[in-house]
Design an enzyme around this catalytic site. Structure first.
Site, short mmCIF file in Angstrom:
data_model
loop_
_atom_site.label_atom_id
_atom_site.label_comp_id
_atom_site.label_asym_id
_atom_site.label_seq_id
_atom_site.Cartn_x
_atom_site.Cartn_y
_atom_site.Cartn_z
N GLY A 11 0.83 -1.21 0.00
CA GLY A 11 0.00 0.00 0.00
C GLY A 11 0.86 1.25 0.00
O GLY A 11 1.89 1.28 0.67
N GLY A 102 5.44 -2.23 3.67
CA GLY A 102 4.99 -2.76 4.96
C GLY A 102 5.63 -4.11 5.26
O GLY A 102 6.64 -4.48 4.66
N ASP A 127 -0.48 2.82 8.41
CA ASP A 127 -1.14 2.06 9.48
C ASP A 127 -0.39 2.05 10.82
O ASP A 127 -0.96 1.70 11.84
CB ASP A 127 -1.37 0.61 9.04
CG ASP A 127 -2.30 0.53 7.83
OD1 ASP A 127 -3.22 1.34 7.75
OD2 ASP A 127 -2.09 -0.36 6.98
P1 ADP Z 1 2.78 -4.54 2.67
O1 ADP Z 1 4.20 -4.50 2.29
O2 ADP Z 1 2.15 -3.18 2.68
O3 ADP Z 1 2.54 -5.33 3.95
P2 ADP Z 1 1.83 -6.84 1.12
O4 ADP Z 1 1.60 -7.69 2.32
O5 ADP Z 1 0.84 -6.87 0.02
O6 ADP Z 1 1.97 -5.29 1.51
O7 ADP Z 1 3.26 -7.23 0.54
C1 ADP Z 1 3.78 -6.55 -0.58
C2 ADP Z 1 4.48 -7.52 -1.48
O8 ADP Z 1 5.59 -8.12 -0.80
C3 ADP Z 1 3.65 -8.72 -1.92
O9 ADP Z 1 2.79 -8.41 -3.00
C4 ADP Z 1 4.74 -9.70 -2.34
O10 ADP Z 1 5.24 -9.35 -3.62
C5 ADP Z 1 5.83 -9.43 -1.31
N1 ADP Z 1 5.76 -10.43 -0.22
C6 ADP Z 1 4.84 -10.51 0.77
N2 ADP Z 1 5.06 -11.57 1.57
C7 ADP Z 1 6.14 -12.20 1.06
C8 ADP Z 1 6.88 -13.39 1.42
N3 ADP Z 1 6.53 -14.14 2.49
N4 ADP Z 1 7.95 -13.71 0.68
C9 ADP Z 1 8.31 -12.96 -0.40
N5 ADP Z 1 7.66 -11.86 -0.79
C10 ADP Z 1 6.60 -11.47 -0.09
#
Ligand code: ADP
Length: 319
Positions: A11, A102, A127
């Site tokens: 986000g 995030g 957040d």
């Molecule tokens: P935020 O970073 O705001 O928490 P997300 O949870 O959507 O948002 O994570 C952003 C991106 O980070 C995901 O779309 C994915 O590409 C990557 N990501 C999330 N979790 C993992 C993971 N366990 N391993 C590798 N990449 C990840």
């Protein structure tokens, strides 16, 4: 290290541009080349990568959103997909990366570090849901937006014996709701930490009406707790107030970053470059008691949520 990359992921949040600018300026000023990776990890895999000069980051300090774009790529959890990303980075000669996002983005940064590309995470989210830092980049701007909106709602709701039920963001972290509640003198704040007992909240609203003779009431509630439209109707049915729901929504993510976020983003961007220059990866940057620190991502992801008992008590004593 001669060349680093920077990306924004997950986000978006006001202040991400200030962080991109800080990374670019601090690095280029010591002779390190910076490449912008567009649309988060998706752009990394697809090779949407371009050099960023100090001029490319002129005039972005005050802009909301992120000039690099952001995206979600769930497939980044798969080793095969990350191998493609590493291939692209090698093709562009990028040895290390600053990831602004995030906790999901932090997981990606850690996975890449384990594959030999040092990554540093910066907390870019409104957040404030990252335990390893007192504040995230964007939180103070979103809080300001909420307070401005709620102040306006209060003006109109007190003219009509209304109860405003305002839903704010936070992704299960109650900070935006609680901090906004204290700042606006809300009657009730509901977060995942306080829990939600509908009957009890209605009882308290009746008390504000009948006993305390308030001519309006303000309830601030975190997203993902209840349907605020339905709850506002119950307020109308079961109390003397006419209930009105307002879902602030994505306006909370927009706008020009407040100075506190610009400063935080600049300090964190500087720290990210310094850590990479020391050959450090797999860490995320945070503030702890006002000091900028690097924390191992693994440790950061396992930290318990910050307790807000003291602030919650303060809120209760102010009502
Ligand atoms: P935020 O970073 O705001 O928490 P997300 O949870 O959507 O948002 O994570 C952003 C991106 O980070 C995901 O779309 C994915 O590409 C990557 N990501 C999330 N979790 C993992 C993971 N366990 N391993 C590798 N990449 C990840």
């Amino acid at each position: 290290v001669k060349r680093i990359g920077v990306l924004t992921s997950g986000g978006d949040a006001p202040g991400m541009n200030a962080a991109i600018r800080a990374v670019t300026r601090v690095a280029t000023n010591i002779g390190i080349e910076v490449y912008g990776i567009y649309d988060g990890y998706r752009g990394m895999v697809e090779g949407k990568i371009q050099p960023l000069t100090r001029r490319d980051v002129s005039d972005i300090l005050d802009r909301g959103g992120t000039m690099l774009g952001s995206a979600r790529l769930p497939e980044f959890k798969s080793l095969e997909v990350r191998e493609k990303a590493v291939e692209q980075l090698k093709k562009f000669g990028i040895e290390a990366v600053v990831v602004i996002g995030g906790d999901g983005s932090y997981r990606g940064a850690l996975a890449l570090t384990e594959m030999g590309i040092n990554c540093i995470g910066l907390p870019g989210t409104i957040d404030n849901d990252i335990s390893s830092t007192d504040e995230t980049i964007g939180f103070n701007t979103a809080l300001t937006t909420i307070v401005d909106a709620v102040d306006k709602l209060r003006d109109t709701s007190s003219s009509h014996h209304r109860c405003s039920v305002v839903e704010v963001m936070g992704n299960r972290c109650g900070d935006l709701a609680l901090f906004a509640g204290i700042s606006t003198g809300a009657e009730i704040v509901i977060t995942s930490e306080t829990g939600f007992d509908e009957g009890e909240v209605l009882d308290r609203l009746r008390e504000f009406d009948v006993v305390k003779k308030k001519n309006h009431a303000l309830v601030i509630i975190s997203e993902k707790i209840t349907d605020v439209e339905v709850f506002a109707r119950k307020v109308s049915q079961h109390t003397g107030f006419s209930g009105r729901a307002t879902i602030l929504g994505h306006v909370q993510r927009g706008g020009s970053p407040v100075p506190a976020d610009r400063i935080l983003a600049s300090r964190m961007g500087e720290k990210a470059v310094d850590l990479l220059m020391q050959g450090i990866g797999g860490q995320c940057v945070g503030t702890q008691s006002g000091n900028i620190v690097g924390v191992p991502i693994e440790e950061a992801l396992n930290m318990p949520a910050k307790s807000r008992k003291e602030l919650q008590n303060l809120f209760d004593r102010l009502v």
